[in-house]
Design a protein around this motif. Structure first.
Motif, PDB file in Angstrom:
ATOM      1  N   ARG A  44      13.291  -0.539   0.660  1.00 53.24           N
ATOM      2  CA  ARG A  44      14.751  -0.664   0.782  1.00 53.24           C
ATOM      3  C   ARG A  44      15.390   0.670   1.139  1.00 53.24           C
ATOM      4  NH1 ARG A  44      14.126  -4.052  -3.770  1.00 53.24           N
ATOM      5  NH2 ARG A  44      14.529  -2.264  -5.143  1.00 53.24           N
ATOM      6  N   ARG A  45      14.972   1.732   0.458  1.00 50.70           N
ATOM      7  CA  ARG A  45      15.600   3.038   0.664  1.00 50.70           C
ATOM      8  C   ARG A  45      15.350   3.585   2.064  1.00 50.70           C
ATOM      9  NH1 ARG A  45      13.457   6.796  -1.440  1.00 50.70           N
ATOM     10  NH2 ARG A  45      11.731   5.927  -2.667  1.00 50.70           N
TER      11      ARG A  45
ATOM     12  N   ASP B  93       4.860  -4.065  -5.268  1.00 51.47           N
ATOM     13  CA  ASP B  93       5.199  -3.581  -6.599  1.00 51.47           C
ATOM     14  C   ASP B  93       6.641  -3.087  -6.592  1.00 51.47           C
ATOM     15  OD1 ASP B  93       2.677  -4.055  -7.738  1.00 51.47           O
ATOM     16  OD2 ASP B  93       1.877  -2.197  -6.880  1.00 51.47           O
ATOM     17  N   PRO B  94       7.299  -3.018  -7.769  1.00 52.37           N
ATOM     18  CA  PRO B  94       8.713  -2.616  -7.797  1.00 52.37           C
ATOM     19  C   PRO B  94       8.995  -1.296  -7.095  1.00 52.37           C
ATOM     20  CG  PRO B  94       8.081  -3.539  -9.907  1.00 52.37           C
ATOM     21  CD  PRO B  94       6.814  -3.433  -9.099  1.00 52.37           C
ATOM     22  N   ALA B  95       8.136  -0.282  -7.312  1.00 52.15           N
ATOM     23  CA  ALA B  95       8.378   1.014  -6.669  1.00 52.15           C
ATOM     24  C   ALA B  95       8.218   0.917  -5.157  1.00 52.15           C
ATOM     25  CB  ALA B  95       7.423   2.061  -7.231  1.00 52.15           C
ATOM     26  N   GLU B  96       7.312   0.070  -4.705  1.00 51.29           N
ATOM     27  CA  GLU B  96       7.137  -0.120  -3.271  1.00 51.29           C
ATOM     28  C   GLU B  96       8.355  -0.812  -2.667  1.00 51.29           C
ATOM     29  OE1 GLU B  96       2.483  -0.792  -2.383  1.00 51.29           O
ATOM     30  OE2 GLU B  96       3.388  -2.335  -3.644  1.00 51.29           O
TER      31      GLU B  96
ATOM     32  N   ASP C  44       0.830  -1.218   0.000  1.00 45.70           N
ATOM     33  CA  ASP C  44       0.000   0.000   0.000  1.00 45.70           C
ATOM     34  C   ASP C  44       0.857   1.258   0.000  1.00 45.70           C
ATOM     35  OD1 ASP C  44      -2.059  -1.792   0.122  1.00 45.70           O
ATOM     36  OD2 ASP C  44      -2.632  -1.358   2.185  1.00 45.70           O
ATOM     37  N   MET C  45       2.033   1.188  -0.683  1.00 44.46           N
ATOM     38  CA  MET C  45       2.981   2.309  -0.647  1.00 44.46           C
ATOM     39  C   MET C  45       3.334   2.840  -2.030  1.00 44.46           C
ATOM     40  SD  MET C  45       5.544   1.723   2.590  1.00 44.46           S
ATOM     41  CE  MET C  45       5.794  -0.036   2.474  1.00 44.46           C
ATOM     42  N   ASN C  46       2.371   2.727  -2.957  1.00 45.28           N
ATOM     43  CA  ASN C  46       2.551   3.408  -4.226  1.00 45.28           C
ATOM     44  C   ASN C  46       2.198   4.884  -4.092  1.00 45.28           C
ATOM     45  OD1 ASN C  46       3.421   1.711  -6.533  1.00 45.28           O
ATOM     46  ND2 ASN C  46       1.722   0.402  -5.855  1.00 45.28           N
ATOM     47  N   THR C  47       2.642   5.669  -5.054  1.00 46.28           N
ATOM     48  CA  THR C  47       2.244   7.063  -5.184  1.00 46.28           C
ATOM     49  C   THR C  47       1.337   7.170  -6.409  1.00 46.28           C
ATOM     50  OG1 THR C  47       4.068   7.660  -6.645  1.00 46.28           O
ATOM     51  CG2 THR C  47       4.485   7.768  -4.255  1.00 46.28           C
ATOM     52  N   PRO C  48       0.674   8.316  -6.610  1.00 43.41           N
ATOM     53  CA  PRO C  48      -0.124   8.461  -7.834  1.00 43.41           C
ATOM     54  C   PRO C  48       0.697   8.233  -9.102  1.00 43.41           C
ATOM     55  CG  PRO C  48      -0.703  10.169  -6.275  1.00 43.41           C
ATOM     56  CD  PRO C  48       0.485   9.455  -5.695  1.00 43.41           C
TER      57      PRO C  48
ATOM     58  N   THR D  83       3.380   6.116  -9.351  1.00 44.85           N
ATOM     59  CA  THR D  83       3.883   4.740  -9.503  1.00 44.85           C
ATOM     60  C   THR D  83       2.787   3.688  -9.469  1.00 44.85           C
ATOM     61  OG1 THR D  83       4.201   4.381  -7.110  1.00 44.85           O
ATOM     62  CG2 THR D  83       6.022   5.427  -8.332  1.00 44.85           C
ATOM     63  N   SER D  84       1.571   4.052  -9.087  1.00 50.97           N
ATOM     64  CA  SER D  84       0.513   3.068  -8.916  1.00 50.97           C
ATOM     65  C   SER D  84       0.096   2.457 -10.253  1.00 50.97           C
ATOM     66  CB  SER D  84      -0.711   3.711  -8.264  1.00 50.97           C
ATOM     67  OG  SER D  84      -1.799   2.815  -8.265  1.00 50.97           O
ATOM     68  N   PRO D  85       0.130   1.137 -10.380  1.00 53.21           N
ATOM     69  CA  PRO D  85      -0.329   0.498 -11.616  1.00 53.21           C
ATOM     70  C   PRO D  85      -1.831   0.673 -11.856  1.00 53.21           C
ATOM     71  CG  PRO D  85       1.033  -1.016 -10.329  1.00 53.21           C
ATOM     72  CD  PRO D  85       0.707   0.155  -9.446  1.00 53.21           C
TER      73      PRO D  85
END
Length: 476
Positions: free
Chosen positions: A155-156, A147-150, A99-103, A105-107
């Motif tokens: 990690r970051r 998702d990859p961006a999440e 639940d950590m996508n942004t507008p 990065t969200s698929p």
């Protein structure tokens, strides 16, 4: 008081089964204790409008269970907990997804996949809130579909698991039911999740170590009778564990604030004994959270010390079965007591110009003698490990304040008979609240016997409200 806030919001989900979330919210609410307060929030034309309605529906105190609906219903409850607890708040996010996508990065563009990132300050502009949740205050549990961006964000920022929650943290628990393995009544089931028993075990461990600031249960889209049957057992147990955490954390602090001579954990009890001291709190068994206390173990402990077995049934609201068992074994009920809590700010506001004073330690016994005529508590007071202070208004009234981990307990509240109804107790309370606030302890607790109506009226006028009840059971 328990408050259930039902939010039948489904518009934040992209699942084909999303409209079922409205029915799911109603079914979850129906699984919860009837004794609590139930508020149903009608959805608005936009997610922002619904969030504003949720904000207005949240009570100022008590334990809140938010049931959805999609995960986006957590926006205002978590923000409210952040405002109340500040940086001490950690969020335990039980969810198959991050639940950590942004507008950007969200698929899917669905808000339920952005809610946890939005709480961190990155999300749709009309849904950003203040204060924001720091990544280091997030613990993921059961998460297995990022998702990859999440994954990159995790990690970051170094977001970890439940073992990263600080020992003194206050914890908000979020449960997306897709965290469970084998459940089908969710929009996006994922294999390899937690069993219902494992989820209960994890939440029980959190509730035993931390105050739970709130609980959210989301994403139930009814589809299978076996899921409904499982949830009817699971959901009340999660609520019971979380709702009992604050009373237990208060009682744990109170036990250290008024320490018995001999203390040990055995048979599901915190066993306390103080030879020569008659106070019940110093000579009673307190049930440990999540344990099945053994009455024979308590009886053996006190029999070895040749004293009657006394049990502090606290919190009474959670221990009905134990209370009935003790009654059946011939234990008499004594000293029905209320535990009241308040914010230091509310007490200060109620008495902004209090004339109580911090007393020099060398005078504590003298002041207790002058106000109460009793210094038997000094032996216990001398053993207190957390920071303690006696607040007094000359020899007219006093209170002992003991501060630990954001809470201050008030003990030995007394007013000399010659000075009653002159505002002495209010002055002392105001000074205790200021002393507490200066030490970073924003919340206060105290105990008052249920039939002491004048004292209850005083405390309620100063902003104190009910946390929980207890009484003692004594077997001669």
């Amino acid at each position: 008081m328990l408050t259930v806030v039902e939010v039948p919001q489904w518009q934040g989900s992209s699942s084909p089964t999303a409209p079922r979330l409205a029915e799911g919210a109603a079914r979850l609410a129906a699984m919860l204790p009837a004794a609590g307060r139930h508020v149903r929030v009608e959805t608005g034309a936009t997610l922002a409008e619904t969030a504003e309605r949720v904000r207005r529906a949240l009570p100022g105190d008590g334990f809140v269970v938010t049931v959805g609906g999609d995960c986006g219903v957590e926006l205002e409850p978590v923000t409210a907990a952040l405002r109340r607890h500040g940086d001490r708040l950690h969020v335990a996010w039980f969810d198959a997804h991050g639940d950590m996508n942004t507008p950007e990065t969200s698929p899917s563009g669905a808000f339920h996949g952005m809610i946890l990132r939005t709480l961190q300050g990155e999300g749709p502009a009309d849904l950003l809130r203040s204060p924001t949740l720091r990544p280091g205050r997030i613990a993921l549990a059961g998460t297995r579909a990022l998702d990859p961006a999440e994954a990159d964000h995790v990690r970051r920022t170094g977001i970890g698991g439940l073992d990263t929650i600080a020992p003194d943290a206050v914890v908000y628990v979020h449960v997306d039911l897709d965290v469970l393995d084998g459940i089908t009544s969710v929009g996006y089931p994922e294999p390899g999740g937690l069993s219902a028993d494992a989820l209960v075990e994890a939440v029980a461990a959190l509730a035993a170590r931390h105050e739970i600031a709130g609980l959210g249960i989301t994403e139930y889209a009814p589809a299978a009778p076996h899921d409904e049957e499982m949830l009817r057992r699971l959901v009340p147990e999660l609520v019971r564990l979380c709702a009992a955490s604050r009373p237990w954390q208060i009682e744990r602090r109170a036990a250290r604030a008024w320490p018995a001579t001999h203390v040990e954990e055995r048979g599901g009890w915190l066993l306390r004994h103080s030879p020569g001291l008659s106070r019940r709190r110093s000579n009673s068994a307190l049930p440990l959270p999540g344990a099945a206390p053994s009455v024979p173990a308590a009886e053996a402990f006190y029999a070895a010390r040749a004293v009657p077995t006394t049990v502090q049934v606290s919190p009474l609201e959670q221990l009905g079965e134990l209370d009935a068992l003790l009654a059946a074994r011939g234990y008499a009920s004594q000293a029905a007591t209320l535990v009241l809590t308040a914010t230091a700010q509310d007490v200060i506001a109620a008495r902004p110009g209090g004339a109580g004073r911090v007393a020099d330690r060398a005078r504590w016994a003298e002041l207790l003698e002058a106000v109460t005529g009793d210094t038997s508590g000094m032996e216990t007071i001398d053993r207190i490990q957390p920071e303690a202070m006696l607040l007094a208004r000359d020899t007219a009234g006093l209170a002992l304040a003991v501060s630990e981990d954001g809470w201050t307990g008030l003990f030995c509240m007394a007013t000399h008979p010659d000075h009653r109804r002159k505002g002495v107790a209010r002055s002392v309370l105001g000074e205790a609240a200021r002393w507490s606030w200066e030490r970073g302890a924003s919340r206060l607790y105290l105990q008052v016997e249920e039939d002491n109506l004048p004292a209850r009226a005083l405390y309620e006028s100063q902003g104190f409200t009910l946390s929980h009840r207890y009484h003692y059971r004594l077997r001669a």
